[in-house]
Design a protein around this motif. Structure first.
Motif, mmCIF file in Angstrom:
data_model
loop_
_atom_site.group_PDB
_atom_site.id
_atom_site.type_symbol
_atom_site.label_atom_id
_atom_site.label_comp_id
_atom_site.label_asym_id
_atom_site.label_seq_id
_atom_site.Cartn_x
_atom_site.Cartn_y
_atom_site.Cartn_z
ATOM 1 N N GLU A 161 3.813 37.218 131.697
ATOM 2 C CA GLU A 161 4.534 36.674 130.552
ATOM 3 C C GLU A 161 5.032 35.282 130.891
ATOM 4 O O GLU A 161 5.655 35.073 131.922
ATOM 5 C CB GLU A 161 5.708 37.581 130.177
ATOM 6 C CG GLU A 161 5.253 38.900 129.593
ATOM 7 C CD GLU A 161 6.394 39.688 128.961
ATOM 8 O OE1 GLU A 161 7.348 39.066 128.459
ATOM 9 O OE2 GLU A 161 6.295 40.920 128.977
ATOM 10 N N GLY A 164 7.783 33.819 126.793
ATOM 11 C CA GLY A 164 7.804 34.852 125.770
ATOM 12 C C GLY A 164 6.437 35.298 125.282
ATOM 13 O O GLY A 164 6.330 36.151 124.403
ATOM 14 N N LYS A 165 5.370 34.726 125.839
ATOM 15 C CA LYS A 165 4.010 35.091 125.431
ATOM 16 C C LYS A 165 3.356 35.910 126.539
ATOM 17 O O LYS A 165 3.403 35.540 127.711
ATOM 18 C CB LYS A 165 3.186 33.828 125.165
ATOM 19 C CG LYS A 165 1.763 34.102 124.738
ATOM 20 C CD LYS A 165 0.989 32.810 124.519
ATOM 21 C CE LYS A 165 -0.468 33.133 124.206
ATOM 22 N NZ LYS A 165 -1.313 31.963 124.270
ATOM 23 N N THR A 166 2.727 37.026 126.157
ATOM 24 C CA THR A 166 2.005 37.857 127.120
ATOM 25 C C THR A 166 0.586 37.325 127.255
ATOM 26 O O THR A 166 -0.139 37.203 126.269
ATOM 27 C CB THR A 166 1.979 39.325 126.658
ATOM 28 O OG1 THR A 166 3.334 39.790 126.535
ATOM 29 C CG2 THR A 166 1.241 40.185 127.670
ATOM 30 N N GLU A 168 -3.273 37.531 128.621
ATOM 31 C CA GLU A 168 -4.250 38.605 128.788
ATOM 32 C C GLU A 168 -5.285 38.252 129.853
ATOM 33 O O GLU A 168 -5.452 37.088 130.206
ATOM 34 C CB GLU A 168 -4.989 38.842 127.455
ATOM 35 C CG GLU A 168 -4.087 39.184 126.285
ATOM 36 C CD GLU A 168 -3.476 40.563 126.380
ATOM 37 O OE1 GLU A 168 -4.113 41.451 126.989
ATOM 38 O OE2 GLU A 168 -2.367 40.755 125.862
#
Length: 174
Positions: A161, A164-166, A168
């Motif tokens: 993370e 705030g963004k996961t 991939e």
């Protein structure tokens, strides 16, 4: 894709075990020679060992490893670890990619460039190590004439993370 002959020493592994008396012995169930598999770049991939859990269950690890040997190349093992060696064709460049793992990478032979998606790069020499922490990166054999060999140990990680963004797992084959 056919494997290219690289004239490097074959990759061998020695797995220890116990006999019925509890003494340490060398396991004879798994061949010592590690057979290479070709990956899309034409490089040679050797799966040295895997474990499917942490802590490792030494009563089931050999059976799980044997299953991985008969499958497509295994780079990461959910909940476990993977040890591999990759021989890089002269001048080869792998895809930009991110694995959801903590990777220990060691240059065993040659010079290998590590390129990050930010554009930063480092040329690594024999004995140099990289701790790859879920970032997008690419490997390139810096020599146009000589093979390079790297050793990798990958352990699955939680999703990365950032702000705030996961992030991939991702592979950019271009």
């Amino acid at each position: 894709m056919a494997l290219q002959h690289n004239h490097l020493r074959p990759v061998t592994r020695f797995i220890t075990d116990h006999n019925a008396e509890g003494l340490a012995i060398f396991n004879k169930d798994v061949p010592q020679t590690v057979s290479p598999k070709s990956i899309p770049t034409g490089d040679s991939f050797y799966l040295g060992y895997t474990a499917t859990d942490i802590p490792i269950d030494l009563t089931t690890d050999l059976a799980a490893y044997k299953q991985h040997l008969s499958s497509d190349p295994v780079f990461t093992v959910p909940g476990g670890t993977a040890l591999s060696v990759i021989d890089l064709v002269p001048g080869s460049t792998g895809p930009m990619h991110r694995t959801l793992s903590l990777d220990y990478a060691v240059v065993l032979l040659g010079a290998v460039e590590l390129i990050l998606d930010s554009g930063e790069a480092r040329t690594l020499q024999q004995g140099d190590i990289v701790i790859q922490r879920g970032t997008i990166h690419q490997w390139r054999n810096a020599s146009k004439t000589e093979w390079a060999r790297m050793l990798f140990v990958l352990q699955e990680s939680r999703p990365v993370e950032v702000a705030g963004k996961t992030l991939e797992q991702e592979f950019r084959f271009e």
